[in-house]
Design a protein around this motif. Structure first.
Motif, PDB file in Angstrom:
ATOM      1  N   PHE A   1      33.699  -6.746  17.743  1.00 21.06           N
ATOM      2  CA  PHE A   1      34.484  -7.651  18.576  1.00 21.06           C
ATOM      3  C   PHE A   1      35.418  -8.543  17.759  1.00 21.06           C
ATOM      4  CE2 PHE A   1      30.519  -6.708  20.856  1.00 21.06           C
ATOM      5  CZ  PHE A   1      31.035  -6.185  22.026  1.00 21.06           C
TER       6      PHE A   1
ATOM      7  N   VAL B   1      39.377  -5.175  17.445  1.00 18.25           N
ATOM      8  CA  VAL B   1      39.782  -5.081  18.849  1.00 18.25           C
ATOM      9  C   VAL B   1      41.237  -4.636  18.963  1.00 18.25           C
ATOM     10  CG1 VAL B   1      40.296  -6.484  20.889  1.00 18.25           C
ATOM     11  CG2 VAL B   1      38.065  -6.678  19.768  1.00 18.25           C
TER      12      VAL B   1
ATOM     13  N   LEU C   1      41.923  -1.079  18.949  1.00 15.66           N
ATOM     14  CA  LEU C   1      41.585  -0.361  20.177  1.00 15.66           C
ATOM     15  C   LEU C   1      42.697  -0.413  21.223  1.00 15.66           C
ATOM     16  CD1 LEU C   1      37.900  -1.603  20.704  1.00 15.66           C
ATOM     17  CD2 LEU C   1      38.613   0.626  19.826  1.00 15.66           C
ATOM     18  N   ARG C   2      43.704  -1.253  20.997  1.00 14.66           N
ATOM     19  CA  ARG C   2      44.735  -1.474  22.024  1.00 14.66           C
ATOM     20  C   ARG C   2      45.410  -0.174  22.478  1.00 14.66           C
ATOM     21  NH1 ARG C   2      47.740  -6.091  23.886  1.00 14.66           N
ATOM     22  NH2 ARG C   2      46.585  -7.398  22.403  1.00 14.66           N
TER      23      ARG C   2
ATOM     24  N   VAL D   1      35.917   1.333  28.411  1.00 12.00           N
ATOM     25  CA  VAL D   1      36.048   0.724  27.080  1.00 12.00           C
ATOM     26  C   VAL D   1      34.687   0.362  26.507  1.00 12.00           C
ATOM     27  CG1 VAL D   1      36.973  -1.239  25.789  1.00 12.00           C
ATOM     28  CG2 VAL D   1      38.382  -0.132  27.534  1.00 12.00           C
ATOM     29  N   ILE D   2      33.853  -0.318  27.303  1.00  7.58           N
ATOM     30  CA  ILE D   2      32.563  -0.755  26.753  1.00  7.58           C
ATOM     31  C   ILE D   2      31.643   0.438  26.524  1.00  7.58           C
ATOM     32  CG2 ILE D   2      31.345  -1.205  28.938  1.00  7.58           C
ATOM     33  CD1 ILE D   2      31.247  -3.353  25.713  1.00  7.58           C
TER      34      ILE D   2
ATOM     35  N   LEU E   1      32.600   1.828  23.212  1.00  6.55           N
ATOM     36  CA  LEU E   1      32.213   0.908  22.139  1.00  6.55           C
ATOM     37  C   LEU E   1      30.711   0.959  21.872  1.00  6.55           C
ATOM     38  CD1 LEU E   1      33.871  -1.142  20.416  1.00  6.55           C
ATOM     39  CD2 LEU E   1      33.096  -2.914  21.990  1.00  6.55           C
TER      40      LEU E   1
ATOM     41  N   GLY F   1      30.196  -6.594  29.234  1.00  8.23           N
ATOM     42  CA  GLY F   1      31.388  -5.870  28.828  1.00  8.23           C
ATOM     43  C   GLY F   1      32.185  -5.269  29.965  1.00  8.23           C
TER      44      GLY F   1
ATOM     45  N   THR G   1      35.240  -8.651  33.034  1.00  7.78           N
ATOM     46  CA  THR G   1      36.634  -8.222  32.935  1.00  7.78           C
ATOM     47  C   THR G   1      37.086  -7.516  34.209  1.00  7.78           C
ATOM     48  OG1 THR G   1      36.360  -7.986  30.547  1.00  7.78           O
ATOM     49  CG2 THR G   1      38.291  -6.952  31.530  1.00  7.78           C
TER      50      THR G   1
ATOM     51  N   GLY H   1      32.539 -11.538  23.297  1.00  9.28           N
ATOM     52  CA  GLY H   1      33.489 -10.490  23.620  1.00  9.28           C
ATOM     53  C   GLY H   1      34.860 -10.974  24.043  1.00  9.28           C
TER      54      GLY H   1
ATOM     55  N   LEU I   1      37.993  -8.916  23.035  1.00  7.01           N
ATOM     56  CA  LEU I   1      38.106  -7.664  23.775  1.00  7.01           C
ATOM     57  C   LEU I   1      38.598  -7.919  25.196  1.00  7.01           C
ATOM     58  CD1 LEU I   1      37.656  -4.593  23.845  1.00  7.01           C
ATOM     59  CD2 LEU I   1      35.296  -5.057  24.593  1.00  7.01           C
TER      60      LEU I   1
ATOM     61  N   GLU J   1      42.120  -6.441  26.782  1.00  5.60           N
ATOM     62  CA  GLU J   1      42.127  -5.589  27.969  1.00  5.60           C
ATOM     63  C   GLU J   1      42.987  -6.195  29.071  1.00  5.60           C
ATOM     64  OE1 GLU J   1      38.169  -3.396  28.765  1.00  5.60           O
ATOM     65  OE2 GLU J   1      37.578  -5.273  27.817  1.00  5.60           O
TER      66      GLU J   1
END
Length: 402
Positions: free
Chosen positions: A108, A113, A116-117, A152-153, A156, A239, A243, A353, A356, A360
């Motif tokens: 994280f 992070v 990961l974009r 995403v989570i 991960l 996670g 979001t 988190g 992240l 997102e």
């Protein structure tokens, strides 16, 4: 400050939002903030902790070493009955909290992070492609808001996304305030058993994911297998639930504020998008139950002595609407500098988190409304089912069309 001498006059917490103002904190909570910085509230077990309503006081107490996050301490204002040997580093104090948190911090970190974009952008674009190719109207929660953070989570953690129906349904039960203690315990048991099985698989055949790293800690004797599984449960729920609700509720808030939506839809400046995310986090603040603590020593605040053993609830939704911290706080203003909000808490326990979640949301908010510029509600606002029964606020469904 006036105190309430009659226990029957102490209001219940959490308080109810007004149906006509679904984006605002409960009116009674706003009234308490206007009355003063501290008030007594009543919880499900008839305990009466202190409600801390002001932004500056919340930050000060969340950073105060005389305040404990340990759920097992007498006086801790739990949001529900505690059953069994629940294990979560967010409900512990340092040094054990810090030791366990460090085991899961690396993925994280901001640089990790940001790497990961592109993958998150691809997920967002593919889901939008699927919506555009499908029938209208569509439920944005089911088609977009929930899949984005879940995918995403899962990647991960090393959790198969194909099991998303199972873990999403059990997660909903765990964070539902109207569920019985038995229902929540059963759901937690199912999720823990599921994650325990995955930890077992990682022990036998580790991969490049967070559960495999937790399995390594188990092998090293730094963590028990049940503790690794329960940590996985925490990260899996946190996670995707928070979001997902921010994506859907933020979209609804923007649709109800078309002038603000236009600002976001028409910019390609990453800084403006990032600023809009911070303001939406401040304005909506989807956690209902506040940050909960217990005083370890007597603490004087605003002329009142908080005694050792007194419970404390820092209601961050009303802290983020404090006019001393955010002028005209009940107005959604995407040009506002809201970076100092307390949506993610403050101090050593602030949300692990958050990098992240921010990334997102930035990808979602910079993409969805530009790719579907005519996005609009497919029903009336008063027919949207809001999560008034959840510890995480949002909507159950969001029918949209274009």
């Amino acid at each position: 400050m006036t105190s309430t001498s009659n226990p029957a006059d102490i209001p219940e917490f959490p308080m109810s939002r007004a149906a006509r103002c679904p984006f605002d904190p409960p009116p009674e909570l706003q009234a308490k903030q206007e009355e003063g910085p501290l008030a007594k509230v009543r919880l499900w077990d008839d305990s009466t902790p202190w409600l801390v309503t002001r932004y500056a006081d919340q930050r000060a107490l969340l950073a105060d070493r005389r305040v404990s996050a340990d759920v097992n301490r007498p006086g801790y204002p739990s949001s529900a009955p505690i059953r069994g040997g629940a294990f979560s580093f967010i409900l512990m104090d340092d040094p054990e909290h810090a030791r366990l948190r460090r085991m899961v911090t690396a993925p994280f970190a901001i640089k990790r992070v940001e790497a990961l974009r592109p993958a998150v952008q691809e997920i967002v674009d593919e889901l939008i492609d699927a919506m555009l190719a499908g029938p209208k109207p569509v439920d944005l929660v089911d088609a977009f808001a929930l899949p984005v953070p879940s995918l995403v989570i899962c990647a991960l953690l090393g959790v198969p996304y194909g099991d998303h129906d199972f873990f999403q349904e059990n997660s909903k039960t765990i964070i539902n305030r109207t569920a019985t203690p038995e229902q929540r315990a059963d759901a937690a048991g199912r999720l823990t058993g599921y994650l325990d099985g995955l930890v077992g698989e990682k022990l036998a055949a580790p991969g490049d994911d967070l559960l495999s790293r937790l399995a390594e800690r188990v092998k090293a004797g730094e963590l028990s297998r049940p503790q690794a599984a329960q940590t996985g449960v925490l990260l899996l729920i946190a996670g995707h639930e928070t979001t997902a609700n921010m994506i859907a509720l933020g979209t609804l808030a923007l649709l109800e504020h078309p002038d603000q939506l236009a600002l976001l839809r028409e910019t390609d400046d990453p800084k403006q998008v990032a600023g809009a995310v911070e303001e939406l986090l401040r304005y909506l603040n989807i956690t209902h139950g506040g940050r909960r603590r217990v005083a370890l020593e007597d603490i004087e605040l605003a002329g009142q002595v908080i005694r050792a053993g007194d419970g404390l609830i820092m209601a961050n939704d009303i802290g983020n609407r404090d006019p001393d911290a955010f002028p005209d706080p009940h107005r959604l203003d995407l040009r506002r500098d809201a970076r100092h909000h307390v949506a993610f808490g403050f101090g050593v326990h602030q949300c692990l988190g958050q990098p992240l979640a921010r990334m997102e949301l930035q990808v979602v908010y910079s993409t969805l409304y530009r790719r579907i510029p005519t996005l609009r509600l497919a029903t009336d606002l008063d027919r949207i089912p809001f999560k008034h029964d959840g510890q995480v606020y949002g909507v159950y469904e969001l029918p949209v069309t274009w």
